[in-house]
Motif scaffolding. Structure first.
Motif, PDB file in Angstrom:
ATOM      1  N   SER A 227      13.715  48.254  10.999  1.00 51.47           N
ATOM      2  CA  SER A 227      14.865  48.900  10.751  1.00 51.47           C
ATOM      3  C   SER A 227      15.335  50.163  11.617  1.00 51.47           C
ATOM      4  O   SER A 227      14.212  50.596  12.081  1.00 51.47           O
ATOM      5  CB  SER A 227      14.686  49.363   9.456  1.00 51.47           C
ATOM      6  N   PRO A 228      16.444  50.641  11.409  1.00 56.04           N
ATOM      7  CA  PRO A 228      16.635  51.694  12.492  1.00 56.04           C
ATOM      8  C   PRO A 228      15.872  52.938  11.963  1.00 56.04           C
ATOM      9  O   PRO A 228      15.582  53.912  12.675  1.00 56.04           O
ATOM     10  CB  PRO A 228      18.313  51.878  11.952  1.00 56.04           C
ATOM     11  N   SER A 229      15.629  53.031  10.652  1.00 56.97           N
ATOM     12  CA  SER A 229      14.908  54.358  10.163  1.00 56.97           C
ATOM     13  C   SER A 229      13.488  54.351  10.583  1.00 56.97           C
ATOM     14  O   SER A 229      12.808  55.200  11.126  1.00 56.97           O
ATOM     15  CB  SER A 229      14.819  54.487   8.690  1.00 56.97           C
ATOM     16  N   ALA A 230      12.847  52.978  10.737  1.00 56.30           N
ATOM     17  CA  ALA A 230      11.728  52.809  11.500  1.00 56.30           C
ATOM     18  C   ALA A 230      11.604  53.241  13.066  1.00 56.30           C
ATOM     19  O   ALA A 230      10.622  53.768  13.322  1.00 56.30           O
ATOM     20  CB  ALA A 230      11.148  51.432  11.305  1.00 56.30           C
ATOM     21  N   VAL A 231      12.607  52.953  13.860  1.00 59.12           N
ATOM     22  CA  VAL A 231      12.947  53.359  14.898  1.00 59.12           C
ATOM     23  C   VAL A 231      12.986  54.882  15.031  1.00 59.12           C
ATOM     24  O   VAL A 231      12.357  55.675  16.098  1.00 59.12           O
ATOM     25  CB  VAL A 231      14.069  52.725  15.637  1.00 59.12           C
TER      26      VAL A 231
ATOM     27  N   SER B 276      10.306  60.085  16.259  1.00 61.57           N
ATOM     28  CA  SER B 276       9.718  61.416  15.581  1.00 61.57           C
ATOM     29  C   SER B 276       8.335  61.755  15.747  1.00 61.57           C
ATOM     30  O   SER B 276       7.942  62.887  15.828  1.00 61.57           O
ATOM     31  CB  SER B 276      10.483  61.729  14.177  1.00 61.57           C
ATOM     32  N   ARG B 277       7.621  60.736  15.344  1.00 61.00           N
ATOM     33  CA  ARG B 277       5.970  60.612  15.313  1.00 61.00           C
ATOM     34  C   ARG B 277       5.395  60.489  16.830  1.00 61.00           C
ATOM     35  O   ARG B 277       4.144  60.501  16.826  1.00 61.00           O
ATOM     36  CB  ARG B 277       5.735  59.796  14.446  1.00 61.00           C
ATOM     37  N   GLY B 278       6.189  60.303  17.843  1.00 59.55           N
ATOM     38  CA  GLY B 278       5.800  60.210  19.355  1.00 59.55           C
ATOM     39  C   GLY B 278       5.128  58.688  19.631  1.00 59.55           C
ATOM     40  O   GLY B 278       4.601  58.797  20.416  1.00 59.55           O
ATOM     41  N   VAL B 279       5.331  57.953  18.656  1.00 63.91           N
ATOM     42  CA  VAL B 279       4.829  56.459  18.942  1.00 63.91           C
ATOM     43  C   VAL B 279       5.815  55.960  19.719  1.00 63.91           C
ATOM     44  O   VAL B 279       5.374  55.082  20.948  1.00 63.91           O
ATOM     45  CB  VAL B 279       5.045  55.697  17.629  1.00 63.91           C
TER      46      VAL B 279
ATOM     47  N   ASN C 102      22.863  65.524  20.158  1.00 67.79           N
ATOM     48  CA  ASN C 102      21.534  65.148  19.434  1.00 67.79           C
ATOM     49  C   ASN C 102      21.278  63.917  19.163  1.00 67.79           C
ATOM     50  O   ASN C 102      20.426  63.735  18.224  1.00 67.79           O
ATOM     51  CB  ASN C 102      21.449  66.175  18.236  1.00 67.79           C
ATOM     52  N   HIS C 103      21.987  62.857  19.649  1.00 63.51           N
ATOM     53  CA  HIS C 103      21.677  61.584  19.401  1.00 63.51           C
ATOM     54  C   HIS C 103      20.303  60.991  20.225  1.00 63.51           C
ATOM     55  O   HIS C 103      20.167  61.280  21.226  1.00 63.51           O
ATOM     56  CB  HIS C 103      22.859  60.422  20.029  1.00 63.51           C
ATOM     57  N   ARG C 104      19.455  59.865  19.373  1.00 65.28           N
ATOM     58  CA  ARG C 104      18.230  59.630  20.195  1.00 65.28           C
ATOM     59  C   ARG C 104      18.626  58.570  21.025  1.00 65.28           C
ATOM     60  O   ARG C 104      19.415  57.587  20.904  1.00 65.28           O
ATOM     61  CB  ARG C 104      17.414  59.073  19.090  1.00 65.28           C
ATOM     62  N   ARG C 105      18.132  58.425  22.197  1.00 69.28           N
ATOM     63  CA  ARG C 105      17.960  57.641  22.934  1.00 69.28           C
ATOM     64  C   ARG C 105      16.278  57.188  23.646  1.00 69.28           C
ATOM     65  O   ARG C 105      15.684  58.021  23.637  1.00 69.28           O
ATOM     66  CB  ARG C 105      18.810  57.937  24.353  1.00 69.28           C
ATOM     67  N   PHE C 106      16.391  55.885  23.711  1.00 68.74           N
ATOM     68  CA  PHE C 106      14.981  55.352  24.140  1.00 68.74           C
ATOM     69  C   PHE C 106      14.971  54.683  25.378  1.00 68.74           C
ATOM     70  O   PHE C 106      15.931  53.964  25.877  1.00 68.74           O
ATOM     71  CB  PHE C 106      14.546  54.497  22.978  1.00 68.74           C
ATOM     72  N   SER C 107      14.056  54.903  26.503  1.00 68.40           N
ATOM     73  CA  SER C 107      14.034  54.069  27.858  1.00 68.40           C
ATOM     74  C   SER C 107      13.560  52.823  27.248  1.00 68.40           C
ATOM     75  O   SER C 107      12.926  52.223  26.588  1.00 68.40           O
ATOM     76  CB  SER C 107      12.955  54.720  28.513  1.00 68.40           C
ATOM     77  N   GLU C 108      14.490  51.628  27.836  1.00 66.87           N
ATOM     78  CA  GLU C 108      14.249  50.450  27.690  1.00 66.87           C
ATOM     79  C   GLU C 108      12.782  49.967  28.142  1.00 66.87           C
ATOM     80  O   GLU C 108      12.261  49.113  27.400  1.00 66.87           O
ATOM     81  CB  GLU C 108      15.387  49.571  28.667  1.00 66.87           C
ATOM     82  N   ASP C 109      12.264  50.542  29.300  1.00 68.55           N
ATOM     83  CA  ASP C 109      11.029  50.322  29.745  1.00 68.55           C
ATOM     84  C   ASP C 109       9.851  50.499  28.340  1.00 68.55           C
ATOM     85  O   ASP C 109       8.831  49.775  28.232  1.00 68.55           O
ATOM     86  CB  ASP C 109      10.577  50.967  30.977  1.00 68.55           C
TER      87      ASP C 109
ATOM     88  N   ALA D 251       7.523  47.555  26.663  1.00 66.82           N
ATOM     89  CA  ALA D 251       6.089  47.948  26.745  1.00 66.82           C
ATOM     90  C   ALA D 251       5.658  47.941  25.100  1.00 66.82           C
ATOM     91  O   ALA D 251       4.528  47.379  24.985  1.00 66.82           O
ATOM     92  CB  ALA D 251       5.937  49.009  27.374  1.00 66.82           C
ATOM     93  N   LEU D 252       6.071  48.742  24.136  1.00 68.29           N
ATOM     94  CA  LEU D 252       5.957  48.556  22.856  1.00 68.29           C
ATOM     95  C   LEU D 252       5.875  47.213  22.416  1.00 68.29           C
ATOM     96  O   LEU D 252       4.884  46.816  21.659  1.00 68.29           O
ATOM     97  CB  LEU D 252       6.737  49.664  21.952  1.00 68.29           C
ATOM     98  N   ARG D 253       6.955  46.646  22.241  1.00 66.04           N
ATOM     99  CA  ARG D 253       7.188  45.265  21.695  1.00 66.04           C
ATOM    100  C   ARG D 253       6.327  44.287  22.522  1.00 66.04           C
ATOM    101  O   ARG D 253       5.452  43.734  21.805  1.00 66.04           O
ATOM    102  CB  ARG D 253       8.475  44.826  22.314  1.00 66.04           C
TER     103      ARG D 253
END
Length: 79
Positions: A28-32, A37-40, A49-56, A60-62
């Motif tokens: 879910s989006p809330s899990a993301v 927020s937890r640094g995972v 203040n929008h969150r963005r995540f590196s595709e790499d 890698a997490l997937r």
């Protein structure tokens, strides 16, 4: 000289929105948001203040999640 090279490479980093990360990871989006927020999952904030995540980082997490699942017996159906 090395700094210019580093900055040039940063422009090639693809940043993903929460919704895209949610789809890739199957959560879910809330899990993301919680993972960010937890640094995972490393994140950055842009604009308003929008969150963005590196595709790499997301891929890698997937891959790590899939690798961990393959190590457990519950990943494979019983015969």
């Amino acid at each position: 000289m090395e700094m210019k090279f580093h900055i040039a490479n940063m422009n090639k980093i693809k940043l993903l929105r929460v919704s895209a990360v949610s789809t890739i990871l199957g959560v879910s989006p809330s899990a993301v948001r919680a993972m960010g927020s937890r640094g995972v999952l490393p994140m950055t904030r842009i604009g308003s203040n929008h969150r963005r995540f590196s595709e790499d980082d997301v891929l890698a997490l997937r891959d790590k999640i899939l690798e961990d699942l393959e190590k457990t017996d519950s990943f494979y159906p019983e015969k």
